[in-house]
Scaffold this motif. Structure first.
Motif, mmCIF file in Angstrom:
data_model
loop_
_atom_site.group_PDB
_atom_site.id
_atom_site.type_symbol
_atom_site.label_atom_id
_atom_site.label_comp_id
_atom_site.label_asym_id
_atom_site.label_seq_id
_atom_site.Cartn_x
_atom_site.Cartn_y
_atom_site.Cartn_z
ATOM 1 N N THR A 35 8.569 9.328 6.803
ATOM 2 C CA THR A 35 8.032 8.934 5.501
ATOM 3 C C THR A 35 9.126 8.871 4.450
ATOM 4 O OG1 THR A 35 7.595 11.216 4.888
ATOM 5 C CG2 THR A 35 5.785 10.015 5.938
ATOM 6 N N ILE A 36 8.884 8.016 3.478
ATOM 7 C CA ILE A 36 9.734 7.952 2.293
ATOM 8 C C ILE A 36 8.822 8.106 1.099
ATOM 9 C CG2 ILE A 36 11.203 6.463 0.873
ATOM 10 C CD1 ILE A 36 12.132 5.137 3.489
ATOM 11 N N ALA A 37 9.114 9.093 0.244
ATOM 12 C CA ALA A 37 8.326 9.264 -0.974
ATOM 13 C C ALA A 37 9.244 9.068 -2.161
ATOM 14 C CB ALA A 37 7.699 10.650 -1.013
ATOM 15 N N ILE A 38 8.774 8.296 -3.132
ATOM 16 C CA ILE A 38 9.541 8.100 -4.354
ATOM 17 C C ILE A 38 8.766 8.743 -5.487
ATOM 18 C CG2 ILE A 38 10.572 6.430 -5.952
ATOM 19 C CD1 ILE A 38 10.849 4.496 -3.641
ATOM 20 N N ASP A 39 9.410 9.671 -6.185
ATOM 21 C CA ASP A 39 8.786 10.399 -7.281
ATOM 22 C C ASP A 39 7.477 11.045 -6.827
ATOM 23 O OD1 ASP A 39 8.870 11.400 -9.781
ATOM 24 O OD2 ASP A 39 8.097 9.620 -10.783
ATOM 25 N N GLY A 40 7.502 11.590 -5.625
ATOM 26 C CA GLY A 40 6.350 12.315 -5.110
ATOM 27 C C GLY A 40 5.268 11.442 -4.493
ATOM 28 N N LYS A 41 5.465 10.132 -4.489
ATOM 29 C CA LYS A 41 4.422 9.242 -3.994
ATOM 30 C C LYS A 41 4.872 8.605 -2.687
ATOM 31 C CE LYS A 41 1.409 5.610 -5.660
ATOM 32 N NZ LYS A 41 1.315 4.478 -6.567
ATOM 33 N N ASN A 42 4.034 8.743 -1.652
ATOM 34 C CA ASN A 42 4.376 8.171 -0.351
ATOM 35 C C ASN A 42 4.386 6.645 -0.430
ATOM 36 O OD1 ASN A 42 4.658 7.433 2.301
ATOM 37 N ND2 ASN A 42 3.193 8.942 3.084
ATOM 38 N N MET A 43 5.456 6.049 0.082
ATOM 39 C CA MET A 43 5.640 4.607 -0.057
ATOM 40 C C MET A 43 5.140 3.817 1.149
ATOM 41 S SD MET A 43 7.068 3.631 -2.920
ATOM 42 C CE MET A 43 6.405 4.832 -4.065
ATOM 43 N N ALA A 44 4.548 4.532 2.131
ATOM 44 C CA ALA A 44 4.213 3.887 3.400
ATOM 45 C C ALA A 44 3.419 2.592 3.226
ATOM 46 C CB ALA A 44 3.446 4.860 4.283
ATOM 47 N N ASP A 45 2.400 2.619 2.361
ATOM 48 C CA ASP A 45 1.535 1.448 2.244
ATOM 49 C C ASP A 45 1.848 0.604 1.022
ATOM 50 O OD1 ASP A 45 0.169 2.169 4.540
ATOM 51 O OD2 ASP A 45 -1.058 3.604 3.409
ATOM 52 N N ILE A 46 2.993 0.857 0.404
ATOM 53 C CA ILE A 46 3.320 0.132 -0.824
ATOM 54 C C ILE A 46 4.351 -0.947 -0.516
ATOM 55 C CG2 ILE A 46 4.231 0.351 -3.166
ATOM 56 C CD1 ILE A 46 2.900 3.018 -3.307
ATOM 57 N N PRO A 47 3.982 -2.218 -0.732
ATOM 58 C CA PRO A 47 4.915 -3.305 -0.421
ATOM 59 C C PRO A 47 6.091 -3.327 -1.389
ATOM 60 C CG PRO A 47 2.954 -4.181 -1.504
ATOM 61 C CD PRO A 47 2.701 -2.718 -1.265
ATOM 62 N N ALA A 48 7.136 -4.027 -0.993
ATOM 63 C CA ALA A 48 8.383 -4.050 -1.767
ATOM 64 C C ALA A 48 8.151 -4.462 -3.217
ATOM 65 C CB ALA A 48 9.379 -4.997 -1.109
ATOM 66 N N ASN A 49 7.225 -5.405 -3.436
ATOM 67 C CA ASN A 49 7.060 -5.896 -4.810
ATOM 68 C C ASN A 49 6.325 -4.911 -5.714
ATOM 69 O OD1 ASN A 49 4.938 -6.588 -3.070
ATOM 70 N ND2 ASN A 49 4.120 -8.069 -4.505
ATOM 71 N N ASP A 50 5.774 -3.837 -5.137
ATOM 72 C CA ASP A 50 5.104 -2.840 -5.971
ATOM 73 C C ASP A 50 5.851 -1.516 -6.033
ATOM 74 O OD1 ASP A 50 3.041 -4.467 -6.740
ATOM 75 O OD2 ASP A 50 1.803 -3.982 -5.007
ATOM 76 N N ARG A 51 7.063 -1.461 -5.466
ATOM 77 C CA ARG A 51 7.798 -0.189 -5.479
ATOM 78 C C ARG A 51 8.603 -0.035 -6.766
ATOM 79 N NH1 ARG A 51 9.604 1.528 0.637
ATOM 80 N NH2 ARG A 51 7.620 0.973 1.584
ATOM 81 N N PRO A 52 8.782 1.217 -7.221
ATOM 82 C CA PRO A 52 9.525 1.433 -8.471
ATOM 83 C C PRO A 52 11.037 1.401 -8.240
ATOM 84 C CG PRO A 52 8.763 3.520 -7.616
ATOM 85 C CD PRO A 52 8.256 2.476 -6.669
ATOM 86 N N THR A 53 11.462 0.461 -7.425
ATOM 87 C CA THR A 53 12.888 0.336 -7.129
ATOM 88 C C THR A 53 13.313 -1.092 -7.421
ATOM 89 O OG1 THR A 53 12.440 -0.353 -4.871
ATOM 90 C CG2 THR A 53 12.811 1.989 -5.215
#
Lengths: 367, 288
Positions: free
Chosen positions: A64-82
């Motif tokens: 898993t990868i979590a950004i700011d405490g939020k798991n990114m598994a189901d979050i597509p690239a266009n919705d990530r805070p990166t």
């Protein structure tokens, strides 16, 4: 608010496979908020793949990868805070600089007036005022790099990902950009993750560095920690130059070990100098950095160890001189670097010299 | 600027001279002849070489010619739109989704060229005819009671046949334009928050525009002048301007009028092509 113990990015056991090839073998790391973090390694070590899994361009096989405490598994690239600064910069060729930088804000449906203001602000931050109407083909490599950075900065993401952003620039510009990028990151405080194969770049810019080989993090440490206390020979030889000498433990006490080193002779080391994973029995090699060895011009005030040798090669760099010195009983010459301070002349090849060294400069490796 | 005839330029000229000569003899000379003819008059068996604009007057005012010209433009525009719209998804699939065997796919697209154009038009007759493959199949399956007649010997048949014939020419330029798009641009758009759909309209489509314009022109220009397809599958409703030009040069024995019609058609299609070219150029830079 996030408390200090939650990392900005928490990477846990991330595995990435491409068919039968495993690019990442279970990566675990924490990246802190506001940190300048580098992924350093030779090409093919998986550093770019790791960056792309954080950005969301590559799904992880497991972990898993979590950004700011939020798991990114189901979050597509266009919705990530990166936001990413691409190696090729990826400036949209059909849009001008302003439109490139404002691209993501337009996606967010920000009013035109606000976009114009934000874009102008960030362009001045990267020193690109007055270039707004230019297209990509009218920009130099350095300018494109700034536009790519501005395009990511304007989004005010939690993390900015940089994929070898300086590798296409010439040396002088690269040196300048390293300093600028570093001070920019410090002033805005956004977490930066930099992928690079250039160890010098990583040392200069980073708060912490993860050294990667073959899909694994070999060592995660501060630049100084990596340089002074490399965990193994591979890391030691990748970061800077290291002289390796074979060595064996000849005597042990509760507090000290006595090492017999190739060409340098015997030395006593305190046990706490060994790394965590190293037992006295496993010791086979020691390392010493070129700047930790000294060509003794005046031996009168040298109280530490010394050994006689002969200069076989001299490289003069103006401020520094690099010597290759052969010691009796050892084939490979030692690399020694000397700062050319006042009173030090350059020793020509063929001259006999005395090399001085101290116990604290020795790094011990298990085999 | 002075013409510098150095060795290299000389070599270059030598290299292109056969092609250049061929073009001069086979294209420029006949074209010049047609243009000259259009200003002359047919006087029963002889040609009156006094210069006149009468042919153009007739070509542009006679309702019959106007109807044919409009119909030609309409048919070729419909054919172009249909062909490019059908070609784009194929080119897109080929460029973005075919990972292996791209060459094989491209090869398969050219398979229709293995049979002659004439034969393919005849095949469409067999497929679309009253007792053709299409009608008998639909009747056999019980979808229709009697054969459909609106699919042959009219405008529809011409559109179907031409769209099929020109598909490969439309696919290839679009494919090349899509191949040239740096994939990191698409990742950058995604990274900046675009959904796949938005990204398509803001990045992929504008950057594919040169290919789309090329396909449009490649299909549009020759189809206006096509006369085999309308002749074979068009019936009377599907006749186009080229059929009339052919008649003027042949049966009607009025080469100057035929020439005036040909030149007129050329000018009209030239203007439309230029319009499309510049619109595409502007659109390619503006769509976002």
């Amino acid at each position: 608010m996030q408390d200090d113990k939650t990392p900005m990015i928490a990477i846990r056991d991330v595995v990435k496979k491409f068919g039968s090839f495993t690019a990442l073998h279970g990566i675990t790391a924490d990246i802190r908020e506001g940190e300048f973090f580098s992924l350093l390694g030779p090409s093919g070590c998986g550093k770019t793949t790791l960056l792309r899994t954080i950005a969301g361009f590559e799904p992880t096989t497991s972990g898993t990868i979590a950004i700011d405490g939020k798991n990114m598994a189901d979050i597509p690239a266009n919705d990530r805070p990166t936001n990413m600064v691409f190696q090729s910069y990826a400036i949209f060729p059909h849009l001008n600089v302003e439109e490139n930088v404002g691209y993501g804000l337009k996606t967010r449906k920000m009013p035109k007036k606000d976009i114009a203001r934000e874009v102008a602000e960030v362009l001045s931050l990267v020193d690109m005022e007055g270039y707004g109407k230019r297209k990509a083909h009218e920009l130099s490599g350095g300018q494109r790099q700034r536009v790519a950075l501005a395009r990511a900065l304007v989004m005010k993401p939690k993390v900015i990902l940089l994929d070898e952003p300086l590798s296409a620039l010439d040396k002088k510009l690269r040196d300048q950009m390293q300093v600028e990028l570093r001070s920019l990151q410090r002033s805005i405080g956004i977490t930066f993750i930099l992928v690079t194969h250039d160890q010098e770049e990583a040392l200069i810019m980073s708060d912490r560095i993860a050294v990667m080989f073959e899909g694994q993090i070999e060592q995660l440490d501060t630049p100084e920690g990596l340089y002074r206390r490399p965990v193994n020979k591979r890391v030691a030889s990748f970061i800077g130059v290291m002289n390796f000498l074979s060595a064996k433990v000849t005597e042990q006490t509760d507090t000290h070990l006595t090492l017999d080193m190739d060409a340098l002779g015997k030395i006593d080391l305190p046990r706490d100098r060994l790394g965590e994973d190293i037992t006295p029995e496993s010791i086979g090699t020691v390392g010493v950095r070129p700047e930790m060895l000294t060509v003794l011009f005046d031996q009168s005030d040298w109280s530490q160890n010394k050994v006689e040798g002969e200069v076989v090669d001299t490289e003069y760099y103006g401020d520094m001189t690099y010597y290759k010195v052969r010691l009796p009983g050892r084939d490979a010459p030692l690399s020694i670097s000397m700062r050319n301070t006042a009173g030090r002349s350059v020793v020509p090849p063929g001259s006999p010299v005395t090399v001085g060294w101290g116990a604290e400069s020795i790094v011990v490796f298990g085999d | 600027m002075a013409w510098r005839f150095d060795r290299e330029a000389g070599q270059g000229l030598k290299l292109i001279s056969p092609t250049f000569g061929y073009v001069l003899v086979m294209l420029a000379a006949p074209l010049l002849m047609v243009i000259t003819f259009s200003f002359w008059t047919q006087d029963y068996l002889t040609i009156d070489t006094t210069l006149t604009l009468d042919n153009y007057r007739e070509a542009w005012t006679q309702p019959l010619y106007q109807v044919l010209m409009w119909r030609s433009l309409k048919i070729s525009l419909i054919v172009t739109v249909v062909t490019v719209l059908l070609a784009f998804p194929i080119a897109y699939y080929l460029s973005f989704h075919v990972k292996k065997r791209k060459a094989l796919w491209l090869f398969l697209i050219t398979v229709p060229f293995w049979t002659s154009y004439l034969l393919r038009v005849f095949l469409w007759k067999v497929i679309l005819g009253y007792n053709g493959v299409f009608n008998t199949t639909l009747m056999g399956l019980g979808f229709i009671e009697e054969p459909l007649t609106f699919i042959l010997y009219n405008l529809n048949a011409v559109v179907i046949t031409l769209a099929h014939a020109w598909a490969p020419f439309a696919i290839l330029p679009i494919f090349v334009a899509l191949e040239k798009i740096d994939r990191s641009l698409l990742e950058a758009a995604t990274d900046l928050g675009d959904s796949p759909m938005r990204r398509f309209f803001r990045i992929t489509l504008p950057l594919a525009m040169p290919g789309i314009v090329a396909s449009t022109l490649i299909v549009l220009i020759p189809t206006v002048g096509d006369f085999i397809t309308p002749r074979l599958v068009g019936g009377t409703d599907g006749l186009m301007i080229s059929n009339m030009i052919q008649i003027q040069f042949g049966k009607a024995n009025n080469a100057p009028l035929g020439a005036a019609l040909a030149v007129s058609a050329m000018v009209v299609i030239g203007l439309i092509s230029a319009g499309i070219f510049f619109a595409g150029k502007k659109l390619g830079g503006r769509v976002r």
